[in-house]
Design an enzyme around this catalytic site. Structure first.
Site, PDB file in Angstrom:
ATOM      1  N   LYS A 115      49.830 -23.879  43.573  1.00 35.27           N
ATOM      2  CA  LYS A 115      49.451 -24.965  44.476  1.00 35.27           C
ATOM      3  C   LYS A 115      47.979 -25.368  44.258  1.00 35.27           C
ATOM      4  O   LYS A 115      47.597 -26.500  44.515  1.00 35.27           O
ATOM      5  CB  LYS A 115      49.651 -24.550  45.929  1.00 35.27           C
TER       6      LYS A 115
HETATM    7  C1  LIG Z   1      55.437 -24.104  46.127  1.00 37.97           C
HETATM    8  C2  LIG Z   1      55.891 -23.087  45.164  1.00 37.97           C
HETATM    9  C3  LIG Z   1      57.003 -23.288  44.323  1.00 37.97           C
HETATM   10  C4  LIG Z   1      57.886 -24.520  44.395  1.00 37.97           C
HETATM   11  O1  LIG Z   1      57.243 -25.695  44.048  1.00 37.97           O
HETATM   12  P1  LIG Z   1      57.830 -27.103  44.527  1.00 37.97           P
HETATM   13  O2  LIG Z   1      56.896 -28.104  44.000  1.00 37.97           O
HETATM   14  O3  LIG Z   1      57.864 -27.037  46.022  1.00 37.97           O
HETATM   15  O4  LIG Z   1      59.181 -27.227  43.960  1.00 37.97           O
HETATM   16  C5  LIG Z   1      57.314 -22.289  43.423  1.00 37.97           C
HETATM   17  N1  LIG Z   1      56.594 -21.150  43.350  1.00 37.97           N
HETATM   18  C6  LIG Z   1      55.525 -20.918  44.142  1.00 37.97           C
HETATM   19  C7  LIG Z   1      54.796 -19.623  44.021  1.00 37.97           C
HETATM   20  C8  LIG Z   1      55.135 -21.867  45.076  1.00 37.97           C
HETATM   21  O5  LIG Z   1      54.085 -21.626  45.870  1.00 37.97           O
END
Ligand SMILES: *Cc1c(COP(=O)(O)O)cnc(C)c1O
Length: 467
Positions: A115
């Site tokens: 993120k």
């Molecule tokens: C948010 C997240 C995802 C999924 O990503 P999206 O964009 O919501 O599909 C996968 N792995 C981790 C560790 C995340 O924090």
């Protein structure tokens, strides 16, 4: 038509510029913003991007989406600063784990989660836009885990923002709580709500609906995964991976751990922008609404099952609406009819849309047992420990078998963030100094009852006094 004008997937309102889209998140008609048109890069343009560092590449790719919203040359500076905050010089390095298998490590940012890739940039873009407008904001969110710390790390340097993050008291992992409550900054406010995650979300939503309790001039901003700025930032690492691997003329398949569909939608965009790639693989855990849609043409989900990959425990992925808009060939009326029925019943979304979706993505669903087995297999065969989310992507790709080309697994979190799982699998993650330092730090957090009135009053006080 241009790439720095944005329309809502639901067809309402006028086109917006980048600054408006950044601050609003959701469009006033409830839809999601998408650019009127995507930039397109031909083979020569792609060749010319080879050898660029991550920041330079990001600045080149993002400029068309930002337009004149920032001062001249500001975008380049902002992007460079954002990715200088990463602890690896390549920003998102590739690690080879098999003859044709690579892992794209997206977790070298300040909170060790992918993120950060989007949020570090988003925070600095907000800073620039707010300063120019003289607009103060409260970044408000609810978190049950990962997103909170990444949002705080992104916004604690935003000069015109107060950052308020709600979490359910006693109901999030210790490590994740510490990642939020030990972040220093006069504008950082953690609130432990005496309730569950649904209470947190309910209260946040009600604050957004009715903002008149804020002092004049203040505005609430959400930095959740539907914000367009996050999506655009995520298109960059697909280009970076293909260019780094020298795979412009060679089939490259991404396996993408998917929850709210932001990451996967960004892959789709990268493809539409001209990046050569094989069909990306949507890797989901037991919450498999997307996988079932690709198989059956029907869309719906009865509820959420908690899994070992909690950041992907999503009932209905919000960014799917963006893809559906394109699957409907940008017919907003058709999209409005479909989203009205989104819910528990499996709903057909139309055969045309379904056939198009199947041409764009493959999919696989991996349950908790598969996650553990994948982590153990790879620890044994390559001495590499995956976090549970990335393990979903690894296992999905393994089940699909080798294609003709390269497979790139997206690794979305540092495995050290999941100590309980390390015990269960017997696979110890590499140490992460950032995580070890947390336990010695002071935690700052306010407890509040799960009541709207109290939270509102506190937000108002924060705006007035900065405390
Ligand atoms: C948010 C997240 C995802 C999924 O990503 P999206 O964009 O919501 O599909 C996968 N792995 C981790 C560790 C995340 O924090």
């Amino acid at each position: 038509m241009s790439s720095d004008r944005y329309i809502s997937t639901r067809g309402g309102g006028e086109g917006c510029d980048f600054a408006q889209v950044l601050l609003q998140g959701l469009a006033p008609d409830g839809g999601l913003y998408v650019p009127e048109e995507l930039p397109h890069y031909d083979a020569a343009a792609l060749q010319s991007m080879r050898g660029l560092g991550y920041g330079e590449l990001a600045a080149r790719l993002l400029r068309p989406f930002v337009g004149d919203a920032l001062g001249k040359d500001r975008l380049g500076e902002i992007v460079a600063e954002s990715y200088a905050a990463f602890r690896h010089p390549a920003v998102t390095p590739l690690v080879q784990l098999g003859p044709n298998h690579w892992v794209l490590e997206l977790f070298h940012g300040p909170t060790l989660a992918f993120k950060d890739v989007a949020l570090q940039l988003l925070g600095r873009l907000l800073d620039a836009v707010l300063l120019e407008r003289g607009q103060p904001i409260v970044v408000l969110g609810a978190t049950s885990g990962d997103t909170g710390s990444a949002a705080i790390a992104a916004c604690r340097h935003v000069r015109m923002a107060q950052v308020v993050m709600l979490h359910p008291e006693g109901r999030i992992a210790q490590l994740q709580r510490r990642q939020m409550t030990t972040q220093v900054g006069d504008n950082v406010h953690n609130i432990a709500l005496q309730g569950d995650f649904d209470d947190c979300q309910r209260i946040v939503k009600s604050c957004f609906r009715e903002q008149s309790f804020l002092p004049p001039g203040w505005q609430l901003v959400a930095v959740n995964s539907i914000n367009w700025a996050r999506i655009m930032a995520q298109t960059v690492y697909y280009f970076f991976a293909v260019l780094s691997l020298g795979a412009l003329g060679y089939p490259c398949r991404f396996s993408i751990p998917t929850g709210n569909f932001g990451n996967a939608y960004a892959a789709y965009l990268a493809g539409r922008m001209g990046l050569p790639m094989e069909k990306p693989l949507l890797a989901v855990n037991s919450n498999d609404v997307l996988h079932r849609y690709l198989h059956s043409g029907r869309y719906g989900s009865p509820g959420v099952t908690p899994t070992l990959a909690p950041s992907m425990d999503i009932r209905l992925p919000s960014n799917f609406e963006r893809l559906l808009f394109d699957l409907y060939q940008r017919d907003a009326a058709q999209l409005r009819r479909a989203v009205k029925l989104f819910g528990t019943e499996d709903q057909p979304l139309g055969d045309g849309a379904w056939q198009r979706a199947r041409q764009i993505f493959d999919s696989a669903s991996v349950d908790d047992e598969g996650i553990c087995a994948a982590i153990q297999d790879l620890a044994k065969s390559a001495s590499y420990v995956l976090d549970p989310h990335s393990a979903v992507a690894w296992e999905a790709a393994r089940r699909q078998g080798d294609g003709d080309g390269i497979t790139v697994i997206l690794a979305t979190a540092h495995p050290g963030k999941f100590p309980e799982l390390a015990q269960r699998t017997g696979c110890a993650p590499p140490p992460a100094a950032l995580l070890e330092e947390l336990s010695g730090r002071e935690e700052r957090c306010l407890q509040l009852p799960a009541e709207e009135a109290g939270v509102r009053a506190h937000l108002e006080k924060i705006c007035r006094n900065g405390v």
